[in-house]
Design an enzyme around this catalytic site. Structure first.
Site, PDB file in Angstrom:
ATOM      1  CG  ASP A  32       3.854 -43.414  -0.383  1.00  0.00           C
ATOM      2  OD1 ASP A  32       3.719 -43.620   0.831  1.00  0.00           O
ATOM      3  OD2 ASP A  32       4.237 -44.283  -1.186  1.00  0.00           O
ATOM      4  CD  GLU A 242       8.978 -45.153   5.131  1.00  0.00           C
ATOM      5  OE1 GLU A 242       9.711 -45.829   4.387  1.00  0.00           O
ATOM      6  OE2 GLU A 242       7.825 -45.506   5.424  1.00  0.00           O
TER       7      GLU A 242
HETATM    8  O1  FUB Z   1       5.038 -46.586  -0.797  1.00  0.00           O
HETATM    9  C1  FUB Z   1       6.280 -47.230  -0.659  1.00  0.00           C
HETATM   10  C2  FUB Z   1       7.003 -46.726   0.522  1.00  0.00           C
HETATM   11  O2  FUB Z   1       6.235 -46.941   1.687  1.00  0.00           O
HETATM   12  C3  FUB Z   1       7.257 -45.251   0.520  1.00  0.00           C
HETATM   13  O3  FUB Z   1       8.296 -44.842  -0.287  1.00  0.00           O
HETATM   14  C4  FUB Z   1       7.460 -45.023   1.960  1.00  0.00           C
HETATM   15  O4  FUB Z   1       7.470 -43.697   2.363  1.00  0.00           O
HETATM   16  C5  FUB Z   1       6.337 -45.826   2.548  1.00  0.00           C
HETATM   17  O5  FUB Z   1       5.129 -45.119   2.515  1.00  0.00           O
END
Ligand code: FUB
Length: 342
Positions: A32, A242
């Protein structure tokens, strides 16, 4: 704390192709990557992946991260410094666990670290912590940002110095459990379960002058197709899942996001941070690993895509951040990148 293997990683993906780029660091697992240029130097604010005991599930229970470490670089391809712990979830009064994808901003001599974590009710909230240094240590506020929920904060500062937080994520990110304004622990585990209705939208709020609160209630960011129609929930190759990111290129606003279970990074272009954003296409084809989460910044005269895959570990929960150059066509569209090459 987990450490990545000391030996050189196998440079081939499971399907035999080569990786377009190599992990930026191998000593710890990172994901991320939110990148920013502060005073000419590049700083990456990643998740710090660890190998916790939770079994893998559809809601990301296996992402058990507890702290944040900042990475920095002086030049593309140069040495990457891993800085000491910048913030530990145990020092955040309101948070219990799962310190997921963070972002950072700078204003008037202060650096702000924005981070999602679960509170003691199991609801994701977004917190803020401050430091005089871009690498921390950061001191957390006692409570999460009022009116915040879900995950993946990305703070975009416009050329007029106004800053906005774009955030949200479905499935384990709980956006679908916050449709009424309060967290519903019994809400859907995945999405709206309405494939023919507009998909859940990422949220946007302008930040207050002190960068610690929302200046207004979060609003939906509309994502539409070229005919102006909302992208539908069942359109899993294009709908928002997301990992939103915003950047500006040649006066236009670019919103990019992950499609989650179809594993693409895609984007839309708009005329305002609030949207609407017209879907344009893919930025990144699927990586090795389940999640892709990215950032895009201009640095030393080029544009860069930061992303993560599971090259080092082969495991979804233990990822490694990477960077590669991103280029635009003459009409402002982004050339699609394949993270694997023959
Ligand atoms: O790293 C945890 C979660 O997985 C993140 O918040 C999302 O975007 C995905 O990458």
């Amino acid at each position: 704390a987990q450490t990545a293997p000391a030996t050189a990683p196998e440079p081939r993906a499971p399907d035999g192709r080569r990786y377009l780029s190599q992990p930026l660091v191998t000593e710890i697992y990172t994901a991320d990557p939110s990148a920013h240029v502060f005073a000419g130097k590049l700083y990456i604010y990643p998740s710090h992946d660890i190998d916790g005991p939770a079994p893998e599930d559809d809601l990301g229970g296996h992402f058990e991260m507890r702290d944040y470490r900042v990475l920095s670089m002086d030049r593309p391809g140069g040495k990457v410094t891993i800085h000491p712990v910048a913030l530990d979830v145990k020092d955040v009064p309101w948070a219990e666990k799962q310190a997921w994808a963070p972002d950072a901003a700078f204003k008037n001599g202060t650096y702000y670290l924005y981070f999602p974590a679960k509170d003691r009710q199991g609801a994701f909230r977004i917190g803020v912590a401050t430091s005089r240094s871009p690498v921390g240590p950061f001191v957390p506020e006692k409570a999460p940002i009022k009116g915040s929920f879900s995950i993946d904060p990305a703070v975009f500062t416009d050329t007029d110095a106004k800053s906005y937080m774009i955030f949200g994520g479905i499935w384990g990110g709980q956006l679908q459990r916050n449709t009424s304004g309060t967290y519903d622990p019994n809400g859907s585990k995945t999405d709206l379960n309405a494939p023919d209705k507009p998909a859940l939208a990422p949220k946007i709020a302008m930040m207050s002058a002190d960068m610690k609160q929302f200046a207004h209630a979060p609003r939906d960011v509309q994502i539409v197709d070229k005919a102006g129609k909302p992208i539908l929930g069942g359109d899993t190759d294009r709908r928002f899942f997301e990992a939103a990111w915003m950047h500006k290129y040649q006066g236009k606003y670019y919103l990019s996001w992950s499609t989650g279970d179809t594993h693409y990074l895609v984007y839309g272009i708009g005329n305002s941070p609030y949207g609407p954003f017209t879907y344009q296409g893919r930025i990144l084809e699927p990586v090795v690993g389940w999640t892709t989460h990215h950032s895009i910044v201009e640095w030393q005269g080029k544009w860069w895509l930061f992303y993560a895959d599971s090259q080092l570990s082969g495991q979804t929960r233990l990822r490694n951040v990477k960077m590669t150059e991103l280029t635009y066509n003459a009409d402002g569209t982004i050339r699609t990148i394949d993270p694997l090459v023959k």
